[in-house]
Design a protein around this motif. Structure first.
Motif, short mmCIF file in Angstrom:
data_model
loop_
_atom_site.label_atom_id
_atom_site.label_comp_id
_atom_site.label_asym_id
_atom_site.label_seq_id
_atom_site.Cartn_x
_atom_site.Cartn_y
_atom_site.Cartn_z
N TYR A 178 -8.14 -39.91 -24.57
CA TYR A 178 -9.58 -39.68 -24.43
C TYR A 178 -9.86 -39.15 -23.03
N ARG A 179 -10.76 -38.17 -22.95
CA ARG A 179 -11.09 -37.56 -21.67
C ARG A 179 -12.60 -37.61 -21.46
N SER A 180 -12.99 -37.76 -20.18
CA SER A 180 -14.42 -37.84 -19.89
C SER A 180 -14.69 -37.44 -18.45
N GLY A 181 -15.87 -36.87 -18.23
CA GLY A 181 -16.33 -36.58 -16.87
C GLY A 181 -17.01 -37.76 -16.22
N ASP A 182 -17.07 -38.89 -16.94
CA ASP A 182 -17.65 -40.12 -16.42
C ASP A 182 -16.62 -41.24 -16.59
N PRO A 183 -15.70 -41.39 -15.61
CA PRO A 183 -14.61 -42.37 -15.74
C PRO A 183 -15.09 -43.79 -16.02
N GLU A 184 -16.14 -44.23 -15.33
CA GLU A 184 -16.63 -45.59 -15.52
C GLU A 184 -17.10 -45.81 -16.96
N ALA A 185 -17.78 -44.81 -17.51
CA ALA A 185 -18.28 -44.92 -18.89
C ALA A 185 -17.13 -44.93 -19.89
N LEU A 186 -16.08 -44.15 -19.62
CA LEU A 186 -14.93 -44.11 -20.51
C LEU A 186 -14.21 -45.46 -20.54
N VAL A 187 -14.01 -46.06 -19.36
CA VAL A 187 -13.36 -47.37 -19.31
C VAL A 187 -14.21 -48.42 -20.01
N ALA A 188 -15.53 -48.34 -19.81
CA ALA A 188 -16.42 -49.30 -20.46
C ALA A 188 -16.37 -49.16 -21.97
N ALA A 189 -16.29 -47.92 -22.47
CA ALA A 189 -16.24 -47.70 -23.91
C ALA A 189 -14.93 -48.19 -24.51
N ALA A 190 -13.83 -48.03 -23.76
CA ALA A 190 -12.51 -48.41 -24.28
C ALA A 190 -12.23 -49.89 -24.16
N THR A 191 -12.73 -50.52 -23.10
CA THR A 191 -12.37 -51.92 -22.83
C THR A 191 -13.56 -52.87 -22.78
N GLY A 192 -14.76 -52.32 -22.59
CA GLY A 192 -15.93 -53.18 -22.38
C GLY A 192 -16.08 -53.61 -20.94
N TRP A 193 -15.14 -53.19 -20.06
CA TRP A 193 -15.19 -53.60 -18.66
C TRP A 193 -16.03 -52.63 -17.84
N GLN A 194 -16.85 -53.19 -16.96
CA GLN A 194 -17.65 -52.39 -16.03
C GLN A 194 -16.93 -52.40 -14.68
N LEU A 195 -16.24 -51.32 -14.36
CA LEU A 195 -15.45 -51.25 -13.14
C LEU A 195 -15.95 -50.12 -12.24
N PRO A 196 -16.17 -50.39 -10.95
CA PRO A 196 -16.62 -49.34 -10.02
C PRO A 196 -15.43 -48.50 -9.54
N LEU A 197 -14.88 -47.67 -10.41
CA LEU A 197 -13.63 -46.97 -10.13
C LEU A 197 -13.71 -46.07 -8.90
N SER A 198 -14.85 -45.39 -8.72
CA SER A 198 -14.96 -44.45 -7.60
C SER A 198 -14.90 -45.15 -6.26
N ASP A 199 -15.26 -46.44 -6.24
CA ASP A 199 -15.24 -47.19 -4.98
C ASP A 199 -13.93 -47.97 -4.78
N LEU A 200 -13.25 -48.31 -5.87
CA LEU A 200 -12.08 -49.17 -5.76
C LEU A 200 -10.98 -48.58 -4.89
N THR A 201 -10.83 -47.25 -4.91
CA THR A 201 -9.77 -46.65 -4.10
C THR A 201 -10.02 -46.84 -2.61
N TRP A 202 -11.27 -47.05 -2.22
CA TRP A 202 -11.61 -47.35 -0.83
C TRP A 202 -11.51 -48.85 -0.57
N TRP A 203 -12.14 -49.62 -1.44
CA TRP A 203 -12.18 -51.07 -1.24
C TRP A 203 -10.79 -51.68 -1.21
N VAL A 204 -9.88 -51.12 -2.02
CA VAL A 204 -8.54 -51.70 -2.09
C VAL A 204 -7.80 -51.55 -0.77
N ARG A 205 -8.20 -50.60 0.07
CA ARG A 205 -7.60 -50.44 1.40
C ARG A 205 -8.37 -51.20 2.48
N GLY A 206 -9.43 -51.92 2.07
CA GLY A 206 -10.23 -52.65 3.03
C GLY A 206 -11.24 -51.77 3.75
N LEU A 207 -11.67 -50.71 3.07
CA LEU A 207 -12.62 -49.76 3.65
C LEU A 207 -13.82 -49.58 2.73
#
Length: 212
Positions: free
Chosen positions: A115-144
């Motif tokens: 499945y492909r989408s221009g809205d990654p967060e919406a795609l993950v929510a549709a597939a898993t039901g999880w609301q994840l802030p994907l665009s921010d996680l790559t920063w937060w995971v480094r402590g930024l």
């Protein structure tokens, strides 16, 4: 004329009071400060420069509708491009792969469906039901914080980032470890909270990744 002037003065006063109200900040969490340590700029520069990396760990999500966990077999990041391999029995996900950039995602399920989408967060929510802030996680995971939106930082007595407030989320750093020398310590356990939603990330290994 005096009546008009009085009305104008009242309006100015109300606007001023309203402005004062909107800039009030919440009290500092106990034991934390919002004053960055002297080496914060250098630390930010070092971790921002970490553009190619891999990590492994575990992801746990809790929200009003459901909860579940997944093993992060490997999360590889090359600048803005990510390749994330998850394993989970939750919702029958099995082995799932997420690849993409902040504006695009390709999700591959265990049965091979893609499945492909221009809205990654919406795609993950549709597939898993999880609301994840994907665009921010790559920063937060480094402590930024994500520099693309407003944020507020809080530091602990060891002069490490203890909390980031951004985009309605509160990101708490519960544990740090020296994974990659000579870089500063990297997060080993992170808890992100927003209302009744909680995302917890436990990282067991960090490594530099070879540039593609």
């Amino acid at each position: 004329m005096n009546t008009v002037r009085s009305c104008l003065a009242l309006i100015v006063c109300l606007v001023t009071l309203s402005a004062c109200t909107t800039i009030q900040l919440e009290p500092l969490p106990e034991g934390l400060t919002d004053q960055p340590p002297a080496d914060w700029s250098a630390r930010t520069e070092q971790l921002t420069a970490l553009q190619h990396w891999q990590l492994m760990g575990k992801l746990a999500v809790r929200q009003p509708s459901d909860s579940g966990s997944a093993v992060i077999n490997q999360w590889t990041q090359h600048r803005e491009h990510y390749d994330l391999s998850l394993s989970s029995a939750f919702l029958g996900l099995g082995s799932t792969r997420l690849t993409g950039t902040p504006g695009f995602m390709e999700l591959t399920l265990p049965d091979g469906d893609v499945y492909r989408s221009g809205d990654p967060e919406a795609l993950v929510a549709a597939a898993t039901g999880w609301q994840l802030p994907l665009s921010d996680l790559t920063w937060w995971v480094r402590g930024l914080p994500n520099p693309g939106s407003n944020y507020r930082l809080f530091f602990d007595e060891q002069q490490r980032v203890a909390m980031i407030r951004q985009g309605g989320w509160e990101i708490r750093y519960d544990r740090w470890r020296s994974f990659i020398e000579p870089l500063p310590e990297l997060p080993a356990r992170i808890t992100a909270l927003r209302g009744e939603r909680r995302v917890r990330l436990a990282i067991t290994d960090w490594q530099r990744a070879e540039q593609p």
